[in-house]
Design a protein around this motif. Structure first.
Motif, short mmCIF file in Angstrom:
data_model
loop_
_atom_site.label_atom_id
_atom_site.label_comp_id
_atom_site.label_asym_id
_atom_site.label_seq_id
_atom_site.Cartn_x
_atom_site.Cartn_y
_atom_site.Cartn_z
N LYS A 205 0.83 -1.20 0.00
CA LYS A 205 0.00 0.00 0.00
C LYS A 205 0.87 1.26 0.00
CE LYS A 205 -3.63 2.32 2.67
NZ LYS A 205 -4.46 2.25 3.89
N ALA A 206 1.93 1.23 0.81
CA ALA A 206 2.83 2.39 0.85
C ALA A 206 3.50 2.60 -0.49
CB ALA A 206 3.88 2.19 1.95
N SER A 207 3.89 1.51 -1.15
CA SER A 207 4.52 1.62 -2.46
C SER A 207 3.56 2.24 -3.47
CB SER A 207 4.98 0.25 -2.94
OG SER A 207 5.52 0.32 -4.24
N ALA A 208 2.29 1.84 -3.43
CA ALA A 208 1.29 2.41 -4.34
C ALA A 208 1.06 3.89 -4.05
CB ALA A 208 -0.02 1.64 -4.23
N ASN A 209 1.08 4.26 -2.76
CA ASN A 209 0.91 5.68 -2.41
C ASN A 209 2.07 6.52 -2.90
OD1 ASN A 209 -1.54 5.15 -1.16
ND2 ASN A 209 -0.63 4.87 0.86
N ILE A 210 3.28 6.00 -2.76
CA ILE A 210 4.46 6.74 -3.24
C ILE A 210 4.40 6.90 -4.75
CG2 ILE A 210 6.97 6.63 -3.46
CD1 ILE A 210 7.06 5.27 -0.75
N GLU A 211 3.96 5.84 -5.43
CA GLU A 211 3.83 5.91 -6.89
C GLU A 211 2.82 6.99 -7.30
OE1 GLU A 211 5.03 4.78 -10.67
OE2 GLU A 211 5.78 4.05 -8.73
N ALA A 212 1.74 7.11 -6.53
CA ALA A 212 0.75 8.16 -6.83
C ALA A 212 1.30 9.55 -6.55
CB ALA A 212 -0.52 7.91 -6.00
N LEU A 213 2.10 9.67 -5.49
CA LEU A 213 2.67 10.98 -5.15
C LEU A 213 3.69 11.44 -6.20
CD1 LEU A 213 3.16 10.65 -1.29
CD2 LEU A 213 1.47 12.05 -2.48
N THR A 214 4.39 10.50 -6.82
CA THR A 214 5.37 10.89 -7.84
C THR A 214 4.71 11.54 -9.05
OG1 THR A 214 5.30 8.64 -8.74
CG2 THR A 214 7.06 9.15 -7.18
N ASP A 215 3.41 11.32 -9.24
CA ASP A 215 2.71 11.97 -10.35
C ASP A 215 2.68 13.48 -10.18
OD1 ASP A 215 2.27 9.50 -11.45
OD2 ASP A 215 0.25 9.29 -10.63
N TYR A 216 2.86 13.96 -8.93
CA TYR A 216 2.84 15.40 -8.68
C TYR A 216 4.23 16.03 -8.81
CZ TYR A 216 -1.85 14.59 -6.81
OH TYR A 216 -3.16 14.24 -6.67
N ILE A 217 5.25 15.20 -9.03
CA ILE A 217 6.62 15.72 -9.20
C ILE A 217 6.84 16.05 -10.66
CG2 ILE A 217 9.07 15.21 -8.91
CD1 ILE A 217 8.36 13.30 -6.67
N ARG A 218 7.35 17.25 -10.94
CA ARG A 218 7.50 17.71 -12.32
C ARG A 218 8.88 17.42 -12.90
NH1 ARG A 218 2.98 17.27 -12.01
NH2 ARG A 218 1.35 18.85 -12.02
N SER A 219 9.89 17.26 -12.07
CA SER A 219 11.25 17.05 -12.57
C SER A 219 11.51 15.57 -12.80
CB SER A 219 12.27 17.61 -11.57
OG SER A 219 13.58 17.23 -11.94
N PRO A 220 11.89 15.15 -14.02
CA PRO A 220 12.23 13.74 -14.27
C PRO A 220 13.40 13.27 -13.42
CG PRO A 220 11.92 14.92 -16.34
CD PRO A 220 11.96 15.94 -15.26
N PHE A 221 14.37 14.13 -13.21
CA PHE A 221 15.53 13.77 -12.39
C PHE A 221 15.09 13.47 -10.95
CE2 PHE A 221 19.02 14.97 -9.53
CZ PHE A 221 20.04 14.16 -10.02
N THR A 222 14.20 14.29 -10.41
CA THR A 222 13.72 14.08 -9.05
C THR A 222 12.91 12.78 -8.94
OG1 THR A 222 13.60 16.48 -8.76
CG2 THR A 222 12.43 15.13 -7.15
N VAL A 223 12.13 12.46 -9.98
CA VAL A 223 11.36 11.21 -9.97
C VAL A 223 12.28 10.01 -9.88
CG1 VAL A 223 9.85 9.75 -11.35
CG2 VAL A 223 9.38 12.19 -11.18
N ILE A 224 13.37 10.03 -10.65
CA ILE A 224 14.31 8.91 -10.62
C ILE A 224 14.98 8.80 -9.26
CG2 ILE A 224 16.47 8.04 -11.61
CD1 ILE A 224 15.59 9.15 -14.28
N ILE A 225 15.35 9.93 -8.67
CA ILE A 225 15.97 9.91 -7.34
C ILE A 225 14.99 9.34 -6.30
CG2 ILE A 225 16.91 11.34 -5.50
CD1 ILE A 225 18.77 10.98 -7.88
N VAL A 226 13.72 9.74 -6.40
CA VAL A 226 12.72 9.22 -5.46
C VAL A 226 12.57 7.71 -5.60
CG1 VAL A 226 10.24 9.23 -4.93
CG2 VAL A 226 11.45 11.39 -5.26
#
Length: 491
Positions: free
Chosen positions: A76-97
């Protein structure tokens, strides 16, 4: 509840989604904790026999194992983090997350393996053949035991050294199972990290290829070093700033979106720029649909312009109106004599077009002195700041640039394609289109008046706000007079 990108905050919808999702798993965990708590309190009573107390203790330990259900919440936590990454605009930041998420997952797995490795020896402390007795920490604090166990667990996932070895059959069986599990998990972890790093490299692959081609071109054509350095610096700065603000046309897959979503996107991106135009800022409330069509079809984002870039040159035909999105530039105006020569060539074609929008007129610096450019022509320079609309006359008539527009610092431009705008107005029709045609006729008269009587020809610089107010007021009155006359005439 996230429904395809739209947050549904209604209580009933949230409750239904929770009941269908994680309600029963959470209820089982809470129920197990309640049972363990009551059993523990009951076992502390003075009237409980020894045999009953031991049975109660074993039952409480068995019930505590149900807490392993909490491991399902990791998904469940993994799915929530995946949903939160949709609000991140930087591709570099998404990969780091995502990399950080992988590391945290590995640490969680190692925590439970360490607990199991510690429990195997801790609950068999009465026998001397455990790894704790071999290492000599059987009487150490529990925190030290856990750290030793965690070190052993981490060493199974990576090529690192440790001096802990299984001392009995149960420990060796557990160790063998952990090695096989770690082989699968760690291989997947390494491949995923490698994939993410390749994504970061591919992000700059096109820039590296273009840089190599430019170097090859400069070498093969024997371009001078000074000119080559200027060209390289121009492209490097351009690429750096283009990544900070991507253009809509750079993303071809956006055309796969439904038309309604594209219209909403273009309205959100371009509609606010109407407020910075002296003309459009006064007709925002007249017809929203026409302005929406203009945002969707007539606006175009120009590529990033580095410092010293010529956006347009004097004497060339204008096919668009330019809006300064960011940065600053200098507009060099021709002398009045040369402007009159251009104006005489322009008088042959005077046809109107329609529409645009804005509110607060940006000011430009008019403290410039008359200068002489490289061709020996007298010019006056004006500083043009952000939010300025240039060459607004191109909307209403055939227009030739009266000066040169050059960037002083890195700039981004937005253009309104006047031909496309004219087509939109012709197709749309209605009272607003008729009013805009009258404004076009009045604007041509306004240009003639400024040139012949005021000796202040219209240039590419923004038209004063008070002049737009007068033109719109006259056009509105003429439209009302026409309506009144039409109502008085017999049908």
């Amino acid at each position: 509840v996230d429904r395809y990108g739209i947050l549904d905050l209604r209580l009933n919808a949230c409750l239904q989604a929770y009941v269908k999702g994680w309600f029963f798993a959470d209820a089982a965990i809470v129920l197990a904790d309640i049972v363990v708590t009551f059993v523990s309190l009951d076992s502390k009573g003075d009237d409980v026999s020894l045999s009953t107390g031991s049975q109660t203790l074993r039952m409480s330990r068995a019930i505590r194992l149900t807490r392993l259900l909490r491991l399902f919440r990791l998904y469940k936590a993994s799915a929530n983090i995946e949903a939160l990454t949709d609000y991140i605009r930087s591709p570099f930041t998404v990969i780091i997350v995502k990399i950080v998420q992988l590391i945290i997952t590995i640490l969680f797995i190692n925590h439970y393996i360490a607990c199991a490795w510690c429990a195997v020896a801790y609950f068999n402390s009465s026998t001397p053949d455990t790894w704790m007795h071999v290492v000599g920490i059987q009487d150490a604090p529990f925190g030290d035991m856990y750290l030793w166990s965690l070190h052993w667990s981490l060493s199974q996932f990576a090529p690192s050294t440790q001096n802990i070895a299984p001392a009995n059959t149960l420990e060796r069986t557990l160790a063998a199972g952990v090695v096989i599990f770690a082989l699968i998990i760690f291989s997947s972890f390494v491949s995923t990290i490698t994939n993410y790093m390749n994504q970061l490299r591919n992000w700059n692959a096109e820039a590296i290829e273009q840089d190599a081609l430019l170097r090859q071109f400069l070498s093969s054509r024997a371009v001078s070093s000074q000119l080559g350095l200027r060209m390289s610096a121009f492209f490097k700065i351009g690429r750096k700033n283009s990544k900070l603000r991507m253009k809509v046309q750079d993303l071809a897959f956006l055309q796969c979106l439904p038309e309604s979503l594209l219209i909403d996107l273009h309205n959100e991106l371009y509609y606010p720029w109407f407020k910075s135009s002296g003309f459009f800022s006064q007709i925002l409330s007249s017809d929203w649909r026409l302005l929406s069509k203009t945002c969707h079809q007539a606006f175009k984002e120009s590529h990033y312009a580095a410092a010293g870039f010529d956006v347009f040159l004097d004497g060339s035909v204008a096919d668009c109106t330019t809006i300064v999105v960011s940065g600053s530039a200098v507009y060099s105006l021709l002398s009045i004599y040369e402007m009159s020569m251009i104006e005489s060539k322009r008088n042959s074609a005077m046809s109107g077009v329609v529409l645009q929008c804005d509110t607060d007129r940006p000011e430009h610096d008019e403290t410039s002195a008359v200068q002489s450019n490289s061709n020996g022509r007298d010019t006056s320079s004006y500083t043009v700041s952000k939010d300025s609309w240039l060459s607004e006359a191109a909307i209403w008539t055939m227009w030739t640039y009266a000066g040169t527009f050059r960037t002083v610092e890195p700039c981004e431009m937005l253009t309104l394609q006047v031909d496309k705008f004219g087509e939109i107005c012709e197709q749309y029709g209605g009272s607003i289109a008729a009013t805009l045609k009258r404004i076009a006729v009045l604007f041509v008269d306004y240009m003639d008046e400024r040139e012949n009587h005021l000796r202040s020809p219209v240039t590419d610089l923004p038209i004063p706000l008070q002049d737009w107010t007068l033109l719109i007021d006259r056009a509105t009155k003429l439209q009302k007079m026409k309506a009144i006359l039409a109502s008085c005439l017999p049908r």
